[in-house]
Design a protein around this motif. Sequence first.
Motif, PDB file in Angstrom:
ATOM      1  N   PHE A  88       0.525  -1.588  -0.030  1.00 11.53           N
ATOM      2  CA  PHE A  88      -0.082   0.152  -0.574  1.00 11.53           C
ATOM      3  C   PHE A  88       1.011   1.156   0.220  1.00 11.53           C
ATOM      4  O   PHE A  88       0.359   1.919  -0.868  1.00 11.53           O
ATOM      5  N   GLN A  89       2.240   1.287   0.735  1.00 10.45           N
ATOM      6  CA  GLN A  89       2.713   2.172   0.398  1.00 10.45           C
ATOM      7  C   GLN A  89       2.826   2.445   0.006  1.00 10.45           C
ATOM      8  O   GLN A  89       3.712   4.055  -0.795  1.00 10.45           O
ATOM      9  N   TRP A  90       3.712   1.606  -1.223  1.00  6.64           N
ATOM     10  CA  TRP A  90       4.679   1.882  -2.359  1.00  6.64           C
ATOM     11  C   TRP A  90       3.783   2.610  -3.357  1.00  6.64           C
ATOM     12  O   TRP A  90       4.183   3.365  -4.128  1.00  6.64           O
ATOM     13  N   MET A  91       2.540   2.196  -3.193  1.00  6.02           N
ATOM     14  CA  MET A  91       1.523   2.426  -4.267  1.00  6.02           C
ATOM     15  C   MET A  91       1.286   4.345  -4.174  1.00  6.02           C
ATOM     16  O   MET A  91       1.315   4.164  -5.482  1.00  6.02           O
ATOM     17  N   VAL A  92       1.630   4.559  -3.164  1.00  5.55           N
ATOM     18  CA  VAL A  92       2.155   6.553  -2.812  1.00  5.55           C
ATOM     19  C   VAL A  92       3.008   6.642  -3.177  1.00  5.55           C
ATOM     20  O   VAL A  92       2.681   7.443  -3.305  1.00  5.55           O
ATOM     21  N   SER A  93       3.903   6.394  -2.411  1.00  7.56           N
ATOM     22  CA  SER A  93       5.277   6.583  -2.263  1.00  7.56           C
ATOM     23  C   SER A  93       5.776   6.866  -4.469  1.00  7.56           C
ATOM     24  O   SER A  93       7.285   7.064  -4.296  1.00  7.56           O
TER      25      SER A  93
ATOM     26  N   LEU B 292      -1.724  -7.842   0.065  1.00  7.33           N
ATOM     27  CA  LEU B 292      -2.847  -9.609   0.528  1.00  7.33           C
ATOM     28  C   LEU B 292      -2.532  -9.784   2.195  1.00  7.33           C
ATOM     29  O   LEU B 292      -1.269  -9.075   2.670  1.00  7.33           O
ATOM     30  N   SER B 293      -4.372  -9.672   2.616  1.00  7.72           N
ATOM     31  CA  SER B 293      -4.726  -8.672   4.152  1.00  7.72           C
ATOM     32  C   SER B 293      -3.982  -8.192   5.306  1.00  7.72           C
ATOM     33  O   SER B 293      -3.401  -8.193   5.556  1.00  7.72           O
ATOM     34  N   GLY B 294      -2.826  -6.418   4.044  1.00  8.67           N
ATOM     35  CA  GLY B 294      -2.914  -6.154   4.562  1.00  8.67           C
ATOM     36  C   GLY B 294      -3.593  -5.096   4.819  1.00  8.67           C
ATOM     37  O   GLY B 294      -4.659  -4.784   4.837  1.00  8.67           O
ATOM     38  N   THR B 295      -3.075  -4.014   4.910  1.00 12.58           N
ATOM     39  CA  THR B 295      -4.398  -2.162   5.168  1.00 12.58           C
ATOM     40  C   THR B 295      -3.208  -1.341   4.801  1.00 12.58           C
ATOM     41  O   THR B 295      -1.689  -0.736   5.270  1.00 12.58           O
ATOM     42  N   PRO B 296      -4.357   0.261   4.771  1.00 12.24           N
ATOM     43  CA  PRO B 296      -3.588   1.236   4.099  1.00 12.24           C
ATOM     44  C   PRO B 296      -3.382   1.672   5.523  1.00 12.24           C
ATOM     45  O   PRO B 296      -2.175   3.201   5.850  1.00 12.24           O
TER      46      PRO B 296
ATOM     47  N   ARG C 119      -3.143  16.291   9.186  1.00 14.52           N
ATOM     48  CA  ARG C 119      -4.417  14.748   8.562  1.00 14.52           C
ATOM     49  C   ARG C 119      -3.974  14.414   7.343  1.00 14.52           C
ATOM     50  O   ARG C 119      -3.855  15.086   6.281  1.00 14.52           O
ATOM     51  N   ARG C 120      -4.127  13.006   8.235  1.00 16.17           N
ATOM     52  CA  ARG C 120      -3.372  12.324   6.622  1.00 16.17           C
ATOM     53  C   ARG C 120      -4.615  12.221   6.711  1.00 16.17           C
ATOM     54  O   ARG C 120      -5.483  11.305   6.220  1.00 16.17           O
ATOM     55  N   SER C 121      -4.745  11.941   4.260  1.00 15.46           N
ATOM     56  CA  SER C 121      -5.997  12.068   3.913  1.00 15.46           C
ATOM     57  C   SER C 121      -5.687  10.556   3.534  1.00 15.46           C
ATOM     58  O   SER C 121      -4.695  10.912   2.613  1.00 15.46           O
ATOM     59  N   LEU C 122      -6.830  10.101   2.959  1.00 14.68           N
ATOM     60  CA  LEU C 122      -6.270   8.558   2.488  1.00 14.68           C
ATOM     61  C   LEU C 122      -7.182   9.024   0.681  1.00 14.68           C
ATOM     62  O   LEU C 122      -6.650   8.410  -0.455  1.00 14.68           O
ATOM     63  N   GLU C 123      -8.460  10.481   0.534  1.00 12.12           N
ATOM     64  CA  GLU C 123      -8.344  10.428  -0.257  1.00 12.12           C
ATOM     65  C   GLU C 123      -7.019  10.883  -1.287  1.00 12.12           C
ATOM     66  O   GLU C 123      -7.216  10.716  -1.777  1.00 12.12           O
ATOM     67  N   ALA C 124      -6.734  12.267   0.006  1.00  8.62           N
ATOM     68  CA  ALA C 124      -5.731  12.913  -0.867  1.00  8.62           C
ATOM     69  C   ALA C 124      -4.149  11.356  -1.467  1.00  8.62           C
ATOM     70  O   ALA C 124      -3.881  11.183  -2.679  1.00  8.62           O
ATOM     71  N   ALA C 125      -4.301  10.426  -1.165  1.00 10.71           N
ATOM     72  CA  ALA C 125      -3.673   9.206  -1.460  1.00 10.71           C
ATOM     73  C   ALA C 125      -3.479   8.162  -2.275  1.00 10.71           C
ATOM     74  O   ALA C 125      -2.910   8.114  -3.304  1.00 10.71           O
ATOM     75  N   ALA C 126      -5.154   8.878  -2.783  1.00 11.96           N
ATOM     76  CA  ALA C 126      -5.839   7.706  -3.522  1.00 11.96           C
ATOM     77  C   ALA C 126      -5.743   7.909  -4.910  1.00 11.96           C
ATOM     78  O   ALA C 126      -5.356   7.426  -6.006  1.00 11.96           O
TER      79      ALA C 126
ATOM     80  N   PRO D 114      -9.986  -6.169   8.075  1.00 11.25           N
ATOM     81  CA  PRO D 114     -10.179  -6.237   6.479  1.00 11.25           C
ATOM     82  C   PRO D 114     -10.744  -5.015   6.533  1.00 11.25           C
ATOM     83  O   PRO D 114     -10.405  -4.205   5.169  1.00 11.25           O
ATOM     84  N   LYS D 115     -11.013  -4.107   6.818  1.00  9.76           N
ATOM     85  CA  LYS D 115     -11.737  -2.292   6.780  1.00  9.76           C
ATOM     86  C   LYS D 115     -11.506  -1.820   6.127  1.00  9.76           C
ATOM     87  O   LYS D 115     -11.832  -1.370   4.937  1.00  9.76           O
ATOM     88  N   PRO D 116     -10.270  -0.940   6.922  1.00  7.48           N
ATOM     89  CA  PRO D 116      -9.177   0.213   6.074  1.00  7.48           C
ATOM     90  C   PRO D 116      -8.975  -0.773   3.952  1.00  7.48           C
ATOM     91  O   PRO D 116      -9.488   0.437   3.302  1.00  7.48           O
ATOM     92  N   ALA D 117      -9.196  -1.183   3.913  1.00  8.04           N
ATOM     93  CA  ALA D 117      -8.481  -1.535   2.681  1.00  8.04           C
ATOM     94  C   ALA D 117      -9.601  -1.846   1.938  1.00  8.04           C
ATOM     95  O   ALA D 117      -9.801  -1.315   1.524  1.00  8.04           O
ATOM     96  N   LEU D 118     -10.967  -2.576   2.244  1.00 10.86           N
ATOM     97  CA  LEU D 118     -11.710  -2.451   2.102  1.00 10.86           C
ATOM     98  C   LEU D 118     -12.539  -0.659   1.518  1.00 10.86           C
ATOM     99  O   LEU D 118     -13.186  -1.041   0.755  1.00 10.86           O
TER     100      LEU D 118
END
Length: 373
Positions: free
Chosen positions: A168-173, A184-188, A294-301, A321-325
Amino acid sequence: MTQLSKAIGRPLLALGLALQLGAMQLAHAKEALPPPQQFAQLGAFKLENQTVIDDCALGYRTLGTLNAERSNAIVFLTWHNGKSSDILGLLGPKGLFDPAPYYVVVIDALGNGVSCSPSNSKTQHGPAFPAFSIRDMVASQHRLLTETLKLNHVRAVMGFSMGGMQTFQWMVSHPEFMDLAFPLSGTPRMSSYDQLFWRTEELLMVSDPDYAQGHYKKNPPLAAMQLVFSMNFNTPAYRVANTGPKPEEFEKFWQETIAYDPDNADANDWRWQARAMLTQDIGVPVTQADGQTRRSLEAAAAKVKARSHVVVARQDHLVNPKPALDFAPLIKAGSTVLESDCGHLAVQCEIDRLRPIIERLLDQAAGSLNTPR
């Protein structure tokens, strides 16, 4: 009972020990020498908190051959205290995907006891080792790939558990670095439940007198911490049905669980990686109307470029699993929800379901490659 199930039946200090998948998968393949352990020398590695790891070496192993177009590289990242040698058993015709057509780079994460870690540092041993983050893990891996292996783009980045968090971090960094991201079974971002579990584990560690605030002479058994981990690794239904023990065998199981095990991961290595997970949040810092950042997941996306597919386990008691979903639709990612009662082990229990999904997406990524780098 499989060898893996027997391993789960014992107390587990580290997820890497819990998932000793190699023997199970490699039994289906021809006997062969594993690829050698290699190291990238990063020197004085500066962390995001501005501290420095002295003489940092990052471990890795490679499988297969890089093609002429340099377009078939896959990066696989280790789980909590897992080692590159542990990952090898996940790969193969009976594993998550057949590595034969690819050049697979398996990277030992900071703090796993192979790469620079509290346990192996000569100048910053034990509690003197700097605190690092998941973002630091990814930064070190990017240096290995670009500086040591001269790779500026890869087919895919993937990993399980803490490896999924790194993905997940690779996707943003480094959003342009990969064509496919497969956590797989990770979380952002750590949920409140994840925080409760991992902080409880850390409290059990630091409260144990044998831990001696990290200044132990002998790796401590940490019985209470191991018991809580073992309770949460699978669901109650899976443990009763598969890993036991039978009621009449419970006393033996209990004594084995609380006993010292020389194969357990170093306690400081375990804690330093757990602390990295506890601070994990791929959100991009954004200043809110109230002036707070604050850290924004929308901005990360909005930064994510890679095609992505998220895999979670419905009954995972180690990584909720909820944050990843919730993040998946923000990046228009596909998702697979594993429904078995295996808990965090669902990736292994449902590996036959996952394999065709992974291999299909790897094939599709090949058809959407950018200009060869």
